[in-house]
Design an enzyme around this catalytic site. Structure first.
Site, short mmCIF file in Angstrom:
data_model
loop_
_atom_site.label_atom_id
_atom_site.label_comp_id
_atom_site.label_asym_id
_atom_site.label_seq_id
_atom_site.Cartn_x
_atom_site.Cartn_y
_atom_site.Cartn_z
N THR A 3 -75.99 -17.27 -0.56
CA THR A 3 -76.92 -18.26 0.01
C THR A 3 -78.29 -17.60 0.15
OG1 THR A 3 -75.10 -19.27 1.18
CG2 THR A 3 -77.32 -19.81 1.96
N LEU A 30 -67.41 -22.62 0.25
CA LEU A 30 -66.09 -22.18 0.70
C LEU A 30 -66.06 -22.12 2.22
CD1 LEU A 30 -65.70 -19.13 -1.75
CD2 LEU A 30 -65.05 -21.52 -2.14
N LYS A 67 -77.60 -26.03 -1.01
CA LYS A 67 -76.72 -25.24 -0.14
C LYS A 67 -77.20 -25.28 1.32
CE LYS A 67 -73.99 -22.23 1.53
NZ LYS A 67 -72.60 -21.96 1.43
N ASN A 111 -75.28 -27.14 4.64
CA ASN A 111 -74.86 -26.47 5.88
C ASN A 111 -75.63 -27.01 7.09
OD1 ASN A 111 -72.86 -24.99 4.76
ND2 ASN A 111 -73.80 -22.99 5.04
N LEU A 147 -66.96 -34.18 13.22
CA LEU A 147 -67.34 -34.92 14.42
C LEU A 147 -66.45 -34.46 15.59
CD1 LEU A 147 -67.98 -38.57 13.13
CD2 LEU A 147 -69.67 -36.87 13.87
N GLY A 163 -67.09 -30.15 21.10
CA GLY A 163 -66.51 -28.95 21.72
C GLY A 163 -67.61 -28.00 22.13
N CYS A 177 -72.22 -18.43 8.74
CA CYS A 177 -73.03 -19.28 7.84
C CYS A 177 -73.96 -20.24 8.57
CB CYS A 177 -72.10 -20.06 6.92
SG CYS A 177 -70.99 -19.00 6.01
N LYS A 228 -76.94 -18.65 10.64
CA LYS A 228 -77.96 -17.97 9.83
C LYS A 228 -78.68 -18.95 8.91
CE LYS A 228 -75.49 -16.10 5.85
NZ LYS A 228 -76.05 -16.84 4.73
N LYS A 264 -63.52 -19.65 14.64
CA LYS A 264 -62.71 -20.86 14.45
C LYS A 264 -61.30 -20.37 14.15
CE LYS A 264 -63.44 -21.43 9.48
NZ LYS A 264 -63.80 -22.31 8.39
C1 UGA Z 1 -69.28 -23.29 6.40
C2 UGA Z 1 -69.26 -24.57 5.55
O1 UGA Z 1 -68.34 -25.51 6.08
C3 UGA Z 1 -68.87 -24.24 4.10
O2 UGA Z 1 -68.94 -25.41 3.31
C4 UGA Z 1 -69.84 -23.19 3.55
O3 UGA Z 1 -69.50 -22.80 2.24
C5 UGA Z 1 -69.80 -21.96 4.44
O4 UGA Z 1 -70.16 -22.34 5.78
C6 UGA Z 1 -70.79 -20.97 3.89
O5 UGA Z 1 -71.98 -21.26 3.90
O6 UGA Z 1 -70.36 -19.95 3.33
P1 UGA Z 1 -67.43 -21.80 7.65
O7 UGA Z 1 -68.56 -20.96 8.14
O8 UGA Z 1 -66.22 -21.14 7.09
O9 UGA Z 1 -67.96 -22.79 6.47
O10 UGA Z 1 -66.99 -22.68 8.87
P2 UGA Z 1 -66.72 -24.23 9.19
O11 UGA Z 1 -65.32 -24.57 8.94
O12 UGA Z 1 -67.75 -25.07 8.54
O13 UGA Z 1 -66.94 -24.23 10.77
C7 UGA Z 1 -68.19 -23.79 11.32
C8 UGA Z 1 -68.18 -23.93 12.82
O14 UGA Z 1 -68.23 -25.30 13.19
C9 UGA Z 1 -66.95 -23.35 13.52
O15 UGA Z 1 -67.38 -22.60 14.65
C10 UGA Z 1 -66.15 -24.57 13.93
O16 UGA Z 1 -65.37 -24.36 15.07
C11 UGA Z 1 -67.28 -25.56 14.21
N1 UGA Z 1 -66.87 -26.99 14.11
C12 UGA Z 1 -66.43 -27.50 12.93
C13 UGA Z 1 -66.99 -27.81 15.23
O17 UGA Z 1 -67.40 -27.37 16.32
N2 UGA Z 1 -66.63 -29.13 15.13
C14 UGA Z 1 -66.18 -29.67 13.96
O18 UGA Z 1 -65.90 -30.89 13.93
C15 UGA Z 1 -66.08 -28.83 12.84
#
Ligand code: UGA
Length: 463
Positions: free
Chosen positions: A121, A151, A202, A206, A248, A251, A258, A261, A318
């Site tokens: 990124t 991902l 990208k 995000n 949605l 919490g 990701c 930043k 997470k």
């Molecule tokens: C995120 C993006 O979802 C990916 O598509 C992207 O490729 C990646 O960043 C990246 O740029 O490399 P990731 O960082 O693995 O992926 O995490 P997510 O699953 O997106 O969750 C991010 C945060 O949001 C976590 O702390 C999670 O607990 C929180 N979250 C997620 C919520 O608080 N509520 C939700 O409904 C969903």
């Protein structure tokens, strides 16, 4: 089958390398971290990612996957993917040191007409800098294609093999077509554009996902005072196909390596060009405030937090990952500590050293019942599956007060309350009272309303 090199064998690079190998391509993974490469050669994944172990072992056994900890004199691969870290620098900008160094190192080794495919990124415009560095270091006819990754940690293999879309940004149509060919067996739309647009897609993706979460969290705060249930609001909104149900979940907010930043880097890039990205700023601010909701909920029941013993359930940012970078759970734990509470963090998937690298005063354990001994409250901060089915009777026996703040809105309130616990969550009225009126009642009756267990006396500072 193609010859592929992947520069950077971290979270994204290793998924890309092993997944391409599993499709039958020959892949060499290159990383300057010798220990990481030795682990990969031994079939041990240096990161936790479901399914990665198997792909690594199979790729090694089939001879389709090799690893190097130095750049070779000549890289035979037609496609050279860059997947190195691009962390945030103190200014909020994206730190491109690793990307520039990788580009400079690989340039002299490239074969004729190689295609450098960037997955890291990077700020919009970085593709131009990659081309400049390649030319400067002797790769006169290499092409550059931007192919951002989407991902999610914990689901990365599936995201790679069953993508929603493939973005290919390039100024050389034949190079873009060759990369598109690599993905031909994927059943996903390919969006072709110029490099800058691909880089922007990208960031925009995000930032939008982070905004969705901050939006529902802001709705949760409003629901809290108005007595509405944010979980049902999310269901009701999400059924509109223009909105969609994902991301949605209200919490304690978003974290990880990701979203924080990327939101910050995009806002910074905008500000450099005179654009005030007010929405992005709000998205980040709402997220910061969200951590404090937990403290408000605890104070609503316990009064002051000094000398209270709080158990934070979860350390990773997470579930299904041991990654603690920018973890909301640890930020909540640290805020509690700064408020004078004694904090114990429970997460059997995370190493204490990793936590202490960020927060030297926090320790983490896998022993839930020992941590809960004489505790005044539990805070569910990361929704690991084991926390969805807590041994409430055992916990109630050892805790000083049976109180739980569900920072992810995932517990069954009735089951929790049947076990004698006081339950608080984010943006949903409790069964024992409705929204604002109940919160007000909390303030009025304060901690006297909290039963103590086992005849133990509460030991709050205000006592
Ligand atoms: C995120 C993006 O979802 C990916 O598509 C992207 O490729 C990646 O960043 C990246 O740029 O490399 P990731 O960082 O693995 O992926 O995490 P997510 O699953 O997106 O969750 C991010 C945060 O949001 C976590 O702390 C999670 O607990 C929180 N979250 C997620 C919520 O608080 N509520 C939700 O409904 C969903």
């Amino acid at each position: 089958m193609a010859e592929i090199a992947v520069i950077g064998c971290g979270q994204a690079g290793l998924v890309v390398a092993t997944s391409f190998a599993s499709l039958g391509h020959h892949v060499v993974g290159i990383d300057i971290d010798r220990r990481k490469i030795e682990a990969c050669r031994d079939g041990v994944t240096p990161i936790q990612e479901p399914g990665l172990d198997r792909l690594l072992t199979e790729g090694l056994a089939a001879g389709r996957l090799t690893f190097l900890h130095e750049y070779p004199e000549r890289i035979e691969a037609e496609f050279v993917f860059i997947a190195v870290d691009t962390p945030t620098s103190p200014s909020g900008a994206c730190d491109l040191k690793a990307l520039k160094s990788a580009t400079t190192s690989l340039a002299p080794a490239l074969r004729e007409n190689a295609i450098v495919v960037n997955k890291s990124t990077v700020p919009v415009g970085t593709g131009d800098e990659v081309i400049r560095l390649l030319r400067l270091h002797g790769a006169y006819n290499a092409s550059v294609v931007s192919n951002p990754e989407f991902l999610q940690e914990g689901d990365a293999i599936r995201n790679f093999t069953v993508p929603d879309r493939i973005i290919l940004g390039g100024d050389d149509p034949s190079a873009t077509a060759r990369v598109a060919e690599l993905y031909r067996e994927f059943d996903a739309p390919i969006v072709q554009c110029d490099i800058r647009t691909a880089e922007m897609i990208k960031y925009a993706s995000n930032a939008f996902l982070a905004m969705k979460i901050s939006f529902i969290n802001e709705m949760a705060s409003i629901c809290d005072v108005l007595g509405a249930d944010v979980s049902r609001v999310a269901v009701g909104m999400g059924l509109d196909p223009r909105i969609g149900p994902k991301f949605l979940g209200a919490g304690i907010g978003w974290g990880g390596s990701c979203f924080p930043k990327d939101v910050s880097a995009l806002e910074y890039a905008a500000s450099l060009h005179g654009v005030r990205a007010q929405l992005l700023r709000g998205v980040a601010e709402t997220n910061r405030d969200q951590r404090r909701q937990v403290l408000r909920k605890l104070r609503g029941v316990l009064g002051r937090l000094e000398t209270a013993r709080i158990v934070v359930l979860g350390a990773s940012f997470k579930p299904n990952t041991s990654d603690v970078r920018e973890s909301p759970a640890l930020e909540v734990a640290n805020l509690l500590r700064l408020s004078g509470a004694e904090v114990r963090v429970v997460d059997e998937h995370v190493l204490s050293e990793e936590v202490q690298a960020q927060y030297p005063q926090l320790t983490v354990t896998g022993d839930l019942l020992a941590a809960a001994q004489d505790a005044d409250a539990l805070v569910l901060a990361t929704e690991w599956p084991e926390f969805l089915d807590l041994p409430f009777d055992d916990l109630a026996d050892v805790m000083r007060r049976p109180l739980i703040v569900d920072g992810r809105n995932v517990l069954d309130e009735r089951a929790v309350r049947d076990a004698g616990f006081i339950y608080r969550c984010i943006g949903r009225p409790n069964a024992e009272g409705q929204g604002a009126s109940f919160n007000e009642r909390d303030q009025r009756i304060g901690r006297d309303s909290v039963p103590t267990r086992n005849g133990r006396q509460p030991a709050l500072a205000s006592d």
